[in-house]
Design a protein around this motif. Structure first.
Motif, PDB file in Angstrom:
ATOM      1  N   LEU A   1       0.827  -1.206   0.000  1.00  0.00           N
ATOM      2  CA  LEU A   1       0.000   0.000   0.000  1.00  0.00           C
ATOM      3  C   LEU A   1       0.864   1.260   0.000  1.00  0.00           C
ATOM      4  CD1 LEU A   1      -2.784  -1.053   2.540  1.00  0.00           C
ATOM      5  CD2 LEU A   1      -3.004  -0.819   0.067  1.00  0.00           C
ATOM      6  N   SER A   2       1.953   1.245   0.776  1.00  0.00           N
ATOM      7  CA  SER A   2       2.840   2.407   0.829  1.00  0.00           C
ATOM      8  C   SER A   2       3.536   2.654  -0.492  1.00  0.00           C
ATOM      9  CB  SER A   2       3.884   2.223   1.938  1.00  0.00           C
ATOM     10  OG  SER A   2       3.275   2.152   3.204  1.00  0.00           O
ATOM     11  N   PHE A   3       3.843   1.570  -1.201  1.00  0.00           N
ATOM     12  CA  PHE A   3       4.479   1.705  -2.509  1.00  0.00           C
ATOM     13  C   PHE A   3       3.491   2.223  -3.556  1.00  0.00           C
ATOM     14  CE2 PHE A   3       5.670  -0.163  -6.641  1.00  0.00           C
ATOM     15  CZ  PHE A   3       6.918   0.427  -6.808  1.00  0.00           C
ATOM     16  N   SER A   4       2.244   1.824  -3.435  1.00  0.00           N
ATOM     17  CA  SER A   4       1.236   2.199  -4.426  1.00  0.00           C
ATOM     18  C   SER A   4       0.648   3.584  -4.180  1.00  0.00           C
ATOM     19  CB  SER A   4       0.108   1.162  -4.448  1.00  0.00           C
ATOM     20  OG  SER A   4       0.618  -0.133  -4.707  1.00  0.00           O
ATOM     21  N   PHE A   5       0.534   3.964  -2.899  1.00  0.00           N
ATOM     22  CA  PHE A   5      -0.105   5.235  -2.561  1.00  0.00           C
ATOM     23  C   PHE A   5       0.782   6.019  -1.596  1.00  0.00           C
ATOM     24  CE2 PHE A   5      -3.370   1.949  -3.120  1.00  0.00           C
ATOM     25  CZ  PHE A   5      -4.034   2.449  -4.235  1.00  0.00           C
ATOM     26  N   LYS A   6       1.135   7.231  -1.997  1.00  0.00           N
ATOM     27  CA  LYS A   6       2.006   8.060  -1.164  1.00  0.00           C
ATOM     28  C   LYS A   6       1.344   8.396   0.163  1.00  0.00           C
ATOM     29  CE  LYS A   6       5.172  11.967  -1.631  1.00  0.00           C
ATOM     30  NZ  LYS A   6       5.612  13.082  -2.522  1.00  0.00           N
ATOM     31  N   ALA A   7       0.025   8.596   0.145  1.00  0.00           N
ATOM     32  CA  ALA A   7      -0.684   8.906   1.384  1.00  0.00           C
ATOM     33  C   ALA A   7      -0.574   7.761   2.384  1.00  0.00           C
ATOM     34  CB  ALA A   7      -2.155   9.208   1.074  1.00  0.00           C
ATOM     35  N   ALA A   8      -0.579   6.518   1.883  1.00  0.00           N
ATOM     36  CA  ALA A   8      -0.468   5.360   2.772  1.00  0.00           C
ATOM     37  C   ALA A   8       0.889   5.324   3.455  1.00  0.00           C
ATOM     38  CB  ALA A   8      -0.695   4.074   1.977  1.00  0.00           C
ATOM     39  N   ARG A   9       1.936   5.752   2.737  1.00  0.00           N
ATOM     40  CA  ARG A   9       3.263   5.772   3.348  1.00  0.00           C
ATOM     41  C   ARG A   9       3.307   6.751   4.522  1.00  0.00           C
ATOM     42  NH1 ARG A   9       8.777   5.843  -0.054  1.00  0.00           N
ATOM     43  NH2 ARG A   9       7.488   4.263  -1.084  1.00  0.00           N
ATOM     44  N   TYR A  10       2.722   7.928   4.338  1.00  0.00           N
ATOM     45  CA  TYR A  10       2.667   8.892   5.445  1.00  0.00           C
ATOM     46  C   TYR A  10       1.820   8.351   6.589  1.00  0.00           C
ATOM     47  CZ  TYR A  10       4.749  12.460   2.423  1.00  0.00           C
ATOM     48  OH  TYR A  10       5.598  13.163   1.619  1.00  0.00           O
ATOM     49  N   LEU A  11       0.778   7.613   6.257  1.00  0.00           N
ATOM     50  CA  LEU A  11      -0.121   7.078   7.280  1.00  0.00           C
ATOM     51  C   LEU A  11       0.547   5.999   8.107  1.00  0.00           C
ATOM     52  CD1 LEU A  11      -3.032   7.040   8.422  1.00  0.00           C
ATOM     53  CD2 LEU A  11      -3.559   5.287   6.714  1.00  0.00           C
ATOM     54  N   PHE A  12       1.299   5.098   7.450  1.00  0.00           N
ATOM     55  CA  PHE A  12       1.891   3.965   8.151  1.00  0.00           C
ATOM     56  C   PHE A  12       3.229   4.290   8.818  1.00  0.00           C
ATOM     57  CE2 PHE A  12      -0.523   1.336   4.878  1.00  0.00           C
ATOM     58  CZ  PHE A  12      -1.553   1.057   5.756  1.00  0.00           C
ATOM     59  N   SER A  13       3.868   5.375   8.409  1.00  0.00           N
ATOM     60  CA  SER A  13       5.197   5.706   8.936  1.00  0.00           C
ATOM     61  C   SER A  13       5.213   5.842  10.462  1.00  0.00           C
ATOM     62  CB  SER A  13       5.718   6.978   8.275  1.00  0.00           C
ATOM     63  OG  SER A  13       6.990   7.320   8.778  1.00  0.00           O
ATOM     64  N   PRO A  14       4.298   6.611  11.086  1.00  0.00           N
ATOM     65  CA  PRO A  14       4.308   6.689  12.560  1.00  0.00           C
ATOM     66  C   PRO A  14       4.031   5.350  13.222  1.00  0.00           C
ATOM     67  CG  PRO A  14       2.977   8.443  11.595  1.00  0.00           C
ATOM     68  CD  PRO A  14       3.262   7.476  10.498  1.00  0.00           C
ATOM     69  N   LEU A  15       3.153   4.551  12.598  1.00  0.00           N
ATOM     70  CA  LEU A  15       2.819   3.238  13.154  1.00  0.00           C
ATOM     71  C   LEU A  15       4.042   2.327  13.179  1.00  0.00           C
ATOM     72  CD1 LEU A  15       0.569   1.301  14.145  1.00  0.00           C
ATOM     73  CD2 LEU A  15       0.217   0.674  11.754  1.00  0.00           C
ATOM     74  N   VAL A  16       4.786   2.306  12.071  1.00  0.00           N
ATOM     75  CA  VAL A  16       5.973   1.458  11.979  1.00  0.00           C
ATOM     76  C   VAL A  16       7.054   1.935  12.943  1.00  0.00           C
ATOM     77  CG1 VAL A  16       7.834   0.723  10.448  1.00  0.00           C
ATOM     78  CG2 VAL A  16       5.490   0.786   9.601  1.00  0.00           C
ATOM     79  N   THR A  17       7.245   3.245  13.029  1.00  0.00           N
ATOM     80  CA  THR A  17       8.249   3.791  13.949  1.00  0.00           C
ATOM     81  C   THR A  17       7.915   3.443  15.391  1.00  0.00           C
ATOM     82  OG1 THR A  17       8.680   5.621  12.430  1.00  0.00           O
ATOM     83  CG2 THR A  17       9.391   5.891  14.718  1.00  0.00           C
ATOM     84  N   THR A  18       6.638   3.546  15.743  1.00  0.00           N
ATOM     85  CA  THR A  18       6.209   3.205  17.106  1.00  0.00           C
ATOM     86  C   THR A  18       6.452   1.735  17.406  1.00  0.00           C
ATOM     87  OG1 THR A  18       4.502   4.928  17.049  1.00  0.00           O
ATOM     88  CG2 THR A  18       4.251   3.191  18.690  1.00  0.00           C
ATOM     89  N   ALA A  19       6.097   0.867  16.459  1.00  0.00           N
ATOM     90  CA  ALA A  19       6.290  -0.570  16.661  1.00  0.00           C
ATOM     91  C   ALA A  19       7.766  -0.924  16.810  1.00  0.00           C
ATOM     92  CB  ALA A  19       5.681  -1.340  15.489  1.00  0.00           C
TER      93      ALA A  19
END
Length: 283
Positions: free
Chosen positions: A82-100
């Motif tokens: 999803l992050s590769f296909s949609f730039k908005a998804a990358r911004y959305l998932f970035s804080p989640l991944v950093t937190t994890a």
């Protein structure tokens, strides 16, 4: 053949050295109270293995860790796509991944106890720990793809199955190997740690906790041996799965086994069946 035998002997010698050092330290009175010898730990492990409760506990803990591992891997790959296909998804998932990646396991355990029970908590903790590993590896693999070749595949209407087999697999399979190498060990560490903190019933973590409370070092080391053995067996199983995937892709596996046909001796990752554009068949 001689090099492999020498390597095996060196590994066996190193293991024997540390076992002897462990045995010597356990014989000292200053360590005798909390350090069980390898002989005592092995004897206790055999005693535990004679009971049905041992195997039930082992099975439940293994199910939590393995289940969480595959949930985390699936979410990581999905979020990467999803992050590769949609730039908005990358911004959305970035804080989640950093937190994890950064929040300690204990914090996740305490937080998740408000939303789930103590027995299933380890599964979700393992999923959270494994997800960012797969996310980062697969996103990097996607970004490394040749977009011109991808466009060529689209122009020539290459079937999706052939795209995945002959094109995407060249980047995804190494990413899968790399992610699994890191994630498997972390999965067992975080899973058992979550069981210890949450005091999950019928779990390896609970047995480790009781061994500490009641000062039974033989139990502590016996269950630790079980954890190491389970991690090693699961690693072997994942290696076998990866070898099968490499065989399916028609490429040479970096795990050391020749899993393709005659072109594997070249040491490259060129598909054995031809190009993806012509569907894997030579003209």
């Amino acid at each position: 053949m001689k090099a492999e035998r020498k390597n095996l002997l060196c590994r066996a010698g190193a293991i024997l050295f540390w076992l002897l050092l462990w045995q010597l330290l356990a014989e000292l009175k200053v360590f005798a109270f909390f350090l069980a010898s390898p002989v005592a730990a092995l004897r206790r492990l055999i005693e535990l293995a004679a009971g049905a409760q041992f195997w039930w506990t082992l099975l439940l803990s293994l199910a939590r860790v393995v289940g969480g591992y595959f949930i985390g891997a699936t979410l990581g790959v999905l979020f990467a796509l999803l992050s590769f296909s949609f730039k908005a998804a990358r911004y959305l998932f970035s804080p989640l991944v950093t937190t994890a990646r950064t929040v300690p396991v204990a914090s996740f355990v305490i937080l998740l106890l408000f939303f789930t029970n103590q027995d299933s908590l380890a599964l979700w903790v393992v999923a959270i720990i494994c997800m960012p590993i797969y996310y980062q590896r697969f996103l990097a693999a996607l970004e490394a793809q040749d977009r011109e070749l991808l466009e060529l595949n689209r122009v020539f209407f290459v079937p999706a199955a052939n795209k995945w087999r002959y094109y995407y697999s060249g980047a995804f399979l190494p990413a899968l190997d790399n992610a699994a190498t890191i994630a498997v060990g972390l999965a067992f560490k975080s899973g058992v740690a979550a069981e210890v903190i949450a005091l999950a019933r019928n779990s390896i973590g609970l047995n480790l906790y009781e061994a500490k409370v009641y000062l039974i070092p033989e139990n502590l080391f016996a269950w630790t041996i079980v954890i190491v053995a389970l991690s090693a067996l699961f690693t072997k199983a994942m290696n076998l799965l990866h070898l099968l995937l490499w065989r399916w892709s028609g490429r040479r596996s970096p795990l050391g086994a020749a899993v393709t046909g005659s072109n594997t001796s070249t040491g490259n990752n060129t598909p054995a069946g031809g190009s993806a554009v012509n569907g894997g068949k030579d003209e």
